[in-house]
Design an enzyme around this catalytic site. Structure first.
Site, PDB file in Angstrom:
ATOM      1  N   CYS A  92      38.810  29.092  35.501  1.00 32.11           N
ATOM      2  CA  CYS A  92      39.627  29.203  36.715  1.00 32.11           C
ATOM      3  C   CYS A  92      39.368  28.074  37.700  1.00 32.11           C
ATOM      4  CB  CYS A  92      39.379  30.539  37.401  1.00 32.11           C
ATOM      5  SG  CYS A  92      39.833  31.934  36.387  1.00 32.11           S
TER       6      CYS A  92
ATOM      7  N   GLU B 244      43.786  26.983  31.685  1.00 28.39           N
ATOM      8  CA  GLU B 244      42.905  27.353  30.577  1.00 28.39           C
ATOM      9  C   GLU B 244      43.723  28.059  29.492  1.00 28.39           C
ATOM     10  OE1 GLU B 244      40.190  30.700  31.341  1.00 28.39           O
ATOM     11  OE2 GLU B 244      40.751  30.496  33.437  1.00 28.39           O
TER      12      GLU B 244
ATOM     13  N   HIS C 225      38.191  33.319  45.128  1.00 30.54           N
ATOM     14  CA  HIS C 225      38.850  33.460  43.822  1.00 30.54           C
ATOM     15  C   HIS C 225      39.010  34.955  43.549  1.00 30.54           C
ATOM     16  CE1 HIS C 225      39.865  33.327  39.669  1.00 30.54           C
ATOM     17  NE2 HIS C 225      38.717  33.855  39.271  1.00 30.54           N
TER      18      HIS C 225
HETATM   19  P1  HMG Z   1      34.777  48.485  33.835  1.00 27.41           P
HETATM   20  O1  HMG Z   1      33.376  48.240  33.421  1.00 27.41           O
HETATM   21  O2  HMG Z   1      35.623  49.295  32.911  1.00 27.41           O
HETATM   22  O3  HMG Z   1      34.858  49.144  35.257  1.00 27.41           O
HETATM   23  O4  HMG Z   1      35.547  47.122  34.048  1.00 27.41           O
HETATM   24  P2  HMG Z   1      33.696  49.771  36.148  1.00 27.41           P
HETATM   25  O5  HMG Z   1      33.129  50.944  35.460  1.00 27.41           O
HETATM   26  O6  HMG Z   1      32.761  48.686  36.621  1.00 27.41           O
HETATM   27  O7  HMG Z   1      34.589  50.281  37.361  1.00 27.41           O
HETATM   28  C1  HMG Z   1      35.252  49.364  38.177  1.00 27.41           C
HETATM   29  C2  HMG Z   1      35.191  49.913  39.611  1.00 27.41           C
HETATM   30  O8  HMG Z   1      36.024  51.075  39.691  1.00 27.41           O
HETATM   31  C3  HMG Z   1      33.804  50.347  40.058  1.00 27.41           C
HETATM   32  O9  HMG Z   1      33.674  49.977  41.418  1.00 27.41           O
HETATM   33  C4  HMG Z   1      33.871  51.874  39.930  1.00 27.41           C
HETATM   34  O10 HMG Z   1      32.977  52.556  40.806  1.00 27.41           O
HETATM   35  C5  HMG Z   1      35.302  52.118  40.345  1.00 27.41           C
HETATM   36  P3  HMG Z   1      32.421  49.065  41.887  1.00 27.41           P
HETATM   37  O11 HMG Z   1      31.204  49.842  41.515  1.00 27.41           O
HETATM   38  O12 HMG Z   1      32.532  47.762  41.089  1.00 27.41           O
HETATM   39  O13 HMG Z   1      32.632  48.893  43.333  1.00 27.41           O
HETATM   40  N1  HMG Z   1      35.892  53.392  39.886  1.00 27.41           N
HETATM   41  C6  HMG Z   1      36.750  54.120  40.615  1.00 27.41           C
HETATM   42  N2  HMG Z   1      37.225  53.942  41.867  1.00 27.41           N
HETATM   43  C7  HMG Z   1      38.109  54.877  42.333  1.00 27.41           C
HETATM   44  N3  HMG Z   1      38.515  55.947  41.614  1.00 27.41           N
HETATM   45  C8  HMG Z   1      38.047  56.166  40.364  1.00 27.41           C
HETATM   46  C9  HMG Z   1      37.122  55.231  39.816  1.00 27.41           C
HETATM   47  N4  HMG Z   1      36.484  55.126  38.626  1.00 27.41           N
HETATM   48  C10 HMG Z   1      35.731  53.989  38.678  1.00 27.41           C
HETATM   49  N5  HMG Z   1      38.470  57.221  39.662  1.00 27.41           N
HETATM   50  C11 HMG Z   1      35.285  44.833  34.768  1.00 27.41           C
HETATM   51  C12 HMG Z   1      35.376  46.285  35.191  1.00 27.41           C
HETATM   52  C13 HMG Z   1      35.426  43.939  35.977  1.00 27.41           C
HETATM   53  C14 HMG Z   1      33.937  44.570  34.076  1.00 27.41           C
HETATM   54  C15 HMG Z   1      36.431  44.531  33.742  1.00 27.41           C
HETATM   55  O14 HMG Z   1      37.688  44.777  34.336  1.00 27.41           O
HETATM   56  C16 HMG Z   1      36.413  43.111  33.213  1.00 27.41           C
HETATM   57  O15 HMG Z   1      35.660  42.791  32.300  1.00 27.41           O
HETATM   58  N6  HMG Z   1      37.289  42.222  33.774  1.00 27.41           N
HETATM   59  C17 HMG Z   1      37.359  40.828  33.357  1.00 27.41           C
HETATM   60  C18 HMG Z   1      36.211  39.980  33.906  1.00 27.41           C
HETATM   61  C19 HMG Z   1      36.340  39.640  35.372  1.00 27.41           C
HETATM   62  O16 HMG Z   1      37.403  39.688  35.960  1.00 27.41           O
HETATM   63  N7  HMG Z   1      35.207  39.187  35.974  1.00 27.41           N
HETATM   64  C20 HMG Z   1      35.191  38.798  37.358  1.00 27.41           C
HETATM   65  C21 HMG Z   1      34.154  37.729  37.673  1.00 27.41           C
HETATM   66  S1  HMG Z   1      34.301  36.317  36.583  1.00 27.41           S
HETATM   67  C22 HMG Z   1      35.722  35.478  37.177  1.00 27.41           C
HETATM   68  O17 HMG Z   1      36.206  35.766  38.224  1.00 27.41           O
HETATM   69  C23 HMG Z   1      36.288  34.411  36.300  1.00 27.41           C
HETATM   70  C24 HMG Z   1      37.578  34.786  35.614  1.00 27.41           C
HETATM   71  O18 HMG Z   1      38.656  34.762  36.536  1.00 27.41           O
HETATM   72  C25 HMG Z   1      37.842  33.854  34.428  1.00 27.41           C
HETATM   73  C26 HMG Z   1      37.847  32.357  34.632  1.00 27.41           C
HETATM   74  O19 HMG Z   1      37.059  31.767  35.374  1.00 27.41           O
HETATM   75  O20 HMG Z   1      38.655  31.742  33.940  1.00 27.41           O
HETATM   76  C27 HMG Z   1      37.542  36.183  35.014  1.00 27.41           C
END
Ligand code: HMG
Length: 389
Positions: free
Chosen positions: A106, A74, A237
């Site tokens: 992906c 991609e 994935h």
């Molecule tokens: P965010 O919103 O900044 O993070 O970004 P958050 O507030 O959701 O925190 C993440 C986790 O850290 C949470 O855990 C918090 O509790 C924890 P969870 O509730 O999820 O279990 N946390 C802590 N843990 C330990 N110590 C601390 C602490 N503070 C917080 N101090 C988000 C997270 C994934 C949204 C962001 O990184 C993002 O947008 N990433 C990109 C999108 C993505 O990867 N999506 C995955 C599904 S889609 C997919 O897989 C397809 C993809 O590969 C693309 C394709 O297909 O081409 C992306």
């Protein structure tokens, strides 16, 4: 199988500190310790070519044995010319080889792999092999929530009627697709855009749909115990390690498991050893996780079934399965992937930010005069990308 990752990476704890975030959020909260960051002489083509060369060499396969080459990506380098054509040239593949590129976020590599399986099963391969390469550079904006989920790398796989690593089971596959806007990259942007939390929901909904479809296709639902205990391991994935944990929790809940996290280390843990050091490599992520499982699982997986879940935003997902072959783990260990990961160089955050800025204009970078070697991107001359062989 062959794997290529950049020679440089960023320590996620350093990135967290630079962004004023607690390091625990990235390292434990997302489950990533390091992410691969390519320098300016690396692109989707060079990663693909390096992974493909490793796959050919490790299988003692001649370029003339390849009758089909598909690159799933991609993060292509051209609107028209496929990455696969550059790879054909760099590897010296035969002119009697069908060559193209696939795209579906992906899922693009899995689409290519499934098509190659049908090509082999139909008899069209006539004894030749398919070379499937998943290659990507995951890139989100600096300072965005997606930034710690970047990465880069490629995984290449040879598909034949005599598989040495995994026999992918004919007919045992379940698909789920739905038009959603969870993650995308407009034509005018180098950075991906994402509705992060919604993308997690879409991933889990797709997992549920594909898992149910797999059970129907396999025709063996019911019986004692959790359905997923029929697998010796589950490979999801991996956009970041925590996503695999969420996926596994969801799948075990669907199985009726009252303690859905209890089986995580046993069924999933080994598949995350390498992804947690490389980050999201998009099309190749699930296959890097499979390599990680085969390379680091201490138990003998020979003859055992592995469940594979591929997800591509937008979306299309597939749950399928394979049986590990005798000697597969030794073959993957012999690739020395963990040692290669250990030899990489850490970038400081200012160095990483410089690289990110420089990559913005990589496509128009004038080609360097000095000849390099080892599949490196040298720049562009007369609108043509130049690669060192
Ligand atoms: P965010 O919103 O900044 O993070 O970004 P958050 O507030 O959701 O925190 C993440 C986790 O850290 C949470 O855990 C918090 O509790 C924890 P969870 O509730 O999820 O279990 N946390 C802590 N843990 C330990 N110590 C601390 C602490 N503070 C917080 N101090 C988000 C997270 C994934 C949204 C962001 O990184 C993002 O947008 N990433 C990109 C999108 C993505 O990867 N999506 C995955 C599904 S889609 C997919 O897989 C397809 C993809 O590969 C693309 C394709 O297909 O081409 C992306």
């Amino acid at each position: 199988m062959g794997v290529a990752v950049p020679d440089t990476y960023v320590e996620l704890a350093d990135l967290a500190m630079a962004r004023g975030v607690a390091p625990g959020k990235y390292v434990d909260g997302l489950g990533v310790t390091r992410m691969g960051v390519p320098l300016v002489d690396e692109d989707t083509v060079t990663l693909a070519a390096r992974a493909a060369r490793m796959a050919l060499e490790s299988a003692h396969c001649s370029p003339d044995d390849i009758g089909l080459l598909v690159v799933g990506t991609e993060t292509a380098v051209d609107h028209s010319k496929p990455v696969a054509s550059y790879v054909q040239g760099l590897l010296g593949l035969s002119t009697r080889c069908r060559i193209f590129e696939t795209k579906h976020a992906c899922y693009g590599g899995t689409a290519a792999l499934q098509m190659a399986l049908d090509w082999v099963r139909s008899g069209s391969a006539k004894g030749r092999k398919a070379l499937i390469v998943c290659s990507d550079i995951a890139r989100y904006g600096v300072g965005t929530p997606g930034e710690p989920t970047q990465g880069a790398g490629a995984v290449a796989m040879l598909v034949s009627d005599h598989p040495a690593l995994v026999v992918l089971e004919a007919g045992k596959t379940g698909v789920y697709s739905k038009d959603v806007m969870d993650f995308w990259r407009p034509l005018y942007s180098k950075d991906a855009l994402v509705d992060g939390h919604y993308s997690v929901e879409c991933y889990l909904a797709a997992l549920e749909g594909a898992y149910r479809a797999y059970q129907e296709a396999a025709g063996d639902a019911g019986g004692e115990g959790a359905y997923s205990d029929r697998f010796a391991a589950l490979v999801y994935h991996v956009p970041y390690g925590k996503m695999s944990r969420k996926a596994h929790r969801h799948l075990r809940t669907l199985d009726g498991d009252a303690a859905p996290d209890a089986s995580f280390d046993r069924l999933v843990g080994h598949s995350l050893v390498m992804p947690s050091q490389v980050g999201n490599i998009y099309t190749g992520s699930m296959y890097l996780a499979l390599a990680s499982l085969l390379s680091s699982a201490p138990e003998d997986l020979t003859g055992k079934r592995v469940g594979l879940f591929s997800y591509g935003s937008g979306s299309c997902a597939e749950f399928f399965s394979g049986v590990v072959q005798d000697g597969a783990q030794a073959r993957v260990k012999a690739l020395g992937l963990e040692a290669r990961l250990a030899r990489r160089r850490a970038l400081s955050i200012p160095e990483y930010e410089d690289v990110m800025r420089a990559r913005e204009h990589l496509d128009e970078r004038p080609a360097a005069d000095a000849a390099g070697s080892g599949f490196r991107y040298q720049g562009t001359r007369d609108h043509k990308r130049i690669y060192a062989t």
